[in-house]
Scaffold this active site. Structure first.
Site, PDB file in Angstrom:
ATOM      1  N   SER A 156      39.674  34.362  39.768  1.00 54.51           N
ATOM      2  CA  SER A 156      39.592  35.977  39.568  1.00 54.51           C
ATOM      3  C   SER A 156      40.292  36.446  40.845  1.00 54.51           C
ATOM      4  CB  SER A 156      38.280  36.544  39.201  1.00 54.51           C
ATOM      5  OG  SER A 156      38.250  37.822  39.021  1.00 54.51           O
ATOM      6  N   ASP A 168      43.547  42.446  39.427  1.00 56.38           N
ATOM      7  CA  ASP A 168      42.965  41.397  40.407  1.00 56.38           C
ATOM      8  C   ASP A 168      43.888  40.162  39.887  1.00 56.38           C
ATOM      9  OD1 ASP A 168      41.757  40.730  38.163  1.00 56.38           O
ATOM     10  OD2 ASP A 168      39.821  40.034  38.961  1.00 56.38           O
ATOM     11  N   ASP A 213      43.202  37.470  37.958  1.00 57.10           N
ATOM     12  CA  ASP A 213      43.267  37.182  36.486  1.00 57.10           C
ATOM     13  C   ASP A 213      43.445  38.358  35.704  1.00 57.10           C
ATOM     14  OD1 ASP A 213      40.850  37.944  36.808  1.00 57.10           O
ATOM     15  OD2 ASP A 213      40.081  36.450  35.236  1.00 57.10           O
ATOM     16  N   ASP A 234      41.645  40.880  34.645  1.00 53.86           N
ATOM     17  CA  ASP A 234      40.311  41.552  33.923  1.00 53.86           C
ATOM     18  C   ASP A 234      39.693  42.380  34.584  1.00 53.86           C
ATOM     19  OD1 ASP A 234      39.119  40.147  35.889  1.00 53.86           O
ATOM     20  OD2 ASP A 234      37.684  38.921  34.671  1.00 53.86           O
TER      21      ASP A 234
END
Length: 449
Positions: free
Chosen positions: A100, A243, A245, A247
Site C-alpha cells: 500500500s 497511494d 495500491d 485504495d
C-alpha cells in the site's frame, strides 16, 4: 490471536521474515488448504509496481499450485481492481501483493473472498494454523494431475477502467475540469489517468512512471507536496492523490490545500443526505472530532470503529449503513462499490461538486477540523513486549489526559501495516496537541530503547 496477519494482511521488509519467497510459498499453500476445503478452485493474483512483486507472485503461485488451486495473474492493478475482477472472472478468491503506502522495500500479501470482502478472523487463524504446519513440518503436494494451473489475463486494466468510468452518472462529464492526478508511481499509474482523461477532463498526470523502487517515494497520498505545487502551477480545479495500491484517496483544492479523508467523507455524507440517505456514517478512533461535530450538525448519526477499513466495513454491515472511512483516505460508499476504491471515491466527490456546481474549497467549509498531531514510534514487532503495556507510558498518558481535560483526545495503537506505535493527540490548538504527543512519544521511545 493472529501471529502474522495484521489489519491488512501480512507485511514486512522484503528479504526479512515474513516477506521471503519461502514464507510466501508456504502462505499460498496454507491459504490453498483452507480455501480449497471451502470450495475455492481459482484465485486471482494482482500486485502493485514494486520490483519484489515478481518474486512474491512466483512464490505464491507455486504454493497455491501445490495445494491444487488454479491461479489467474492480472499483473499491476489497484487493490480494488483485483477485488472487482475476482468477481468478473468468477474467481473464488483474490490476492493482492502490495504494501500500500509503505516504501518500496516493504511488501505485503492480502487475501480476500469473492467480491473483495476481507477474510474473517477465523479464516485467517486457520490459515495461520496451516502455516505453522508448513514451517515446522514442510509442505505437502497434491498429485501431479491435480496441481493448480496458472493463466495470465491480459485485458484486466481495460476492464477495470471501464468499470470505474461507469460510476460517473451518464448525465455528467468532466469536460471543463482541469485535474492533476498523482498515481504514486503505483498500481493505478495507467488506470487512473485513463479514467479521468476518457471522462473528458483536461489532465495533468504526475508520478506515473514506476521503476520498481519509486512507489510512494515523495509522492502519492502520503506525500502531498508535489501535487499541491502542480495544482497551483497549472491553476487546476482539483488534485487527486492515490497511494501505491490505489485504495486510499487524498485531494487538493484549487488553493493548494489538502483535503483529507475525514473532509471527503463529510462531503459524501452531506450529498447522500440531500438525495434521501437516512443512515449514518462509520469512522474510526482516528477520525477527527470535527467530523463528528459536523455530522451531528447535519443530524447524521456517527459511530467509531477500530482503525482499519476492515473494521469500518464490519460496522457498516452491523448497522446497515452505507458510508464510512478513515482520515487517511480509505473511503467506503457501498452504494457504488463493495471495497475502498480511491478512483471511484474521487469520482463520487467530483459528482457531488458537479451537481452542486461548487468547487472543493467551498464544499468543505461546513466542517472545521480540530488540530491533530500524529507521531510514529518504531519498535521491533516480534518477540518484544508491547510498549503500550509499559507503566511509564500509561502514566504519561494519564498525565496528558488530565492536562487536556475534556477538550481533547489521546489514542495510542499499534499500526496494522508497519512496526510502529502511532501516537495521536487531538486538542483545541495545535501547540497543545504537539506538546502532548511529543511527551508521550518520548516516553515510548525510552521504553523501547
Amino acid at each position: 490471536m493472529r501471529k502474522y496477519f495484521g489489519t491488512d494482511g501480512v507485511r514486512g521488509r522484503v528479504g526479512e521474515f515474513p516477506m521471503t519467497p519461502d514464507f510466501a510459498m508456504k502462505l499460498g499453500w496454507a491459504a490453498g488448504q483452507v480455501l480449497g476445503a471451502e470450495g475455492v478452485k481459482e484465485v486471482l493474483i494482482g500486485k502493485d509496481t514494486r520490483a519484489s512483486g515478481y518474486m512474491l507472485e512466483s512464490a505464491l503461485e507455486a504454493g497455491f499450485s501445490a495445494a491444487g488451486v488454479n491461479i489467474a495473474l492480472v499483473g499491476p492493478l489497484p487493490t480494488p481492481g483485483v477485488a472487482y475482477l475476482t468477481s468478473t472472472f468468477r474467481a473464488d478468491a483474490g490476492v493482492v501483493i502490495s504494501a500500500s503506502h509503505n516504501p518500496f522495500y516493504d511488501n505485503g500479501i492480502k487475501i480476500f473472498a469473492q467480491g473483495g470482502l476481507k477474510l474473517s478472523d477465523s479464516q485467517e487463524q486457520e490459515i495461520e494454523g496451516w502455516l505453522q504446519v508448513a514451517i515446522e513440518s514442510g509442505m505437502t503436494c497434491v498429485e501431479s494431475d491435480k496441481l493448480g494451473k496458472a493463466r495470465r489475463i491480459d485485458d484486466a486494466a481495460g476492464r477495470y477502467t471501464e468499470y470505474c468510468k461507469a460510476t460517473l452518472p451518464s448525465t455528467l462529464s468532466l469536460n471543463g475540469l482541469k485535474i492533476v492526478v498523482d498515481s504514486a508511481n503505483g498500481a493505478a499509474y495507467k488506470v487512473a489517468p485513463a479514467v479521468y482523461r476518457e471522462l473528458g477532463a483536461e489532465l495533468i498526470s504526475i508520478h506515473d512512471t514506476p521503476n520498481g523502487v519509486n512507489i510512494n517515494a515523495g509522492c502519492g497520498a502520503t506525500s502531498m507536496q508535489s501535487l499541491r505545487a502542480a495544482v497551483l502551477e497549472h491553476q487546476a480545479d482539483v488534485g487527486i492523490a492515490l497511494d501505491g495500491d490505489a485504495d486510499r484517496l487524498m485531494m487538493v483544492d484549487n488553493t493548494g490545500a489538502v483535503v483529507d479523508g475525514d473532509e471527503l467523507l463529510y462531503l459524501l455524507a452531506k450529498d447522500a443526505q440531500s438525495t434521501g440517505y437516512t443512515g449514518g456514517v462509520v469512522g474510526t478512533q482516528m477520525s477527527n472530532l470535527g467530523l463528528e461535530h459536523a455530522l451531528h450538525a447535519l443530524g447524521v448519526p456517527f459511530q467509531r470503529a477500530n482503525v482499519g477499513d476492515r473494521y469500518v466495513m464490519e460496522q457498516l454491515k452491523a448497522t446497515g449503513w452505507r458510508l464510512g472511512g478513515e482520515g487517511s483516505g480509505h473511503l467506503l460508499s457501498l452504494d457504488h462499490t463493495a471495497t475502498g476504491d480511491a478512483v471511484i471515491a474521487s469520482l463520487r466527490v467530483l459528482t457531488c461538486l458537479l451537481q452542486q456546481q461548487m468547487n472543493l474549497f467551498d464544499a468543505k467549509q461546513g466542517m472545521q477540523k480540530l488540530p491533530q498531531t500524529l507521531i510514529n514510534v518504531r519498535f521491533k514487532p516480534y518477540g518484544e513486549a508491547s510498549p503500550l503495556e509499559s507503566p511509564a507510558v500509561k502514566q504519561v498518558v494519564a498525565e496528558v489526559e488530565s492536562r487536556l481535560g475534556g477538550n481533547g483526545r489521546v489514542l495510542l495503537r499499534k499500526s496494522g501495516t508497519e512496526p510502529l506505535i502511532r501516537v495521536m493527540v487531538e486538542a483545541t490548538n495545535a501547540q497543545a496537541a504537539d506538546a502532548a504527543a511529543t511527551d508521550i512519544a518520548d516516553v515510548i521511545r525510552a521504553s523501547v530503547g
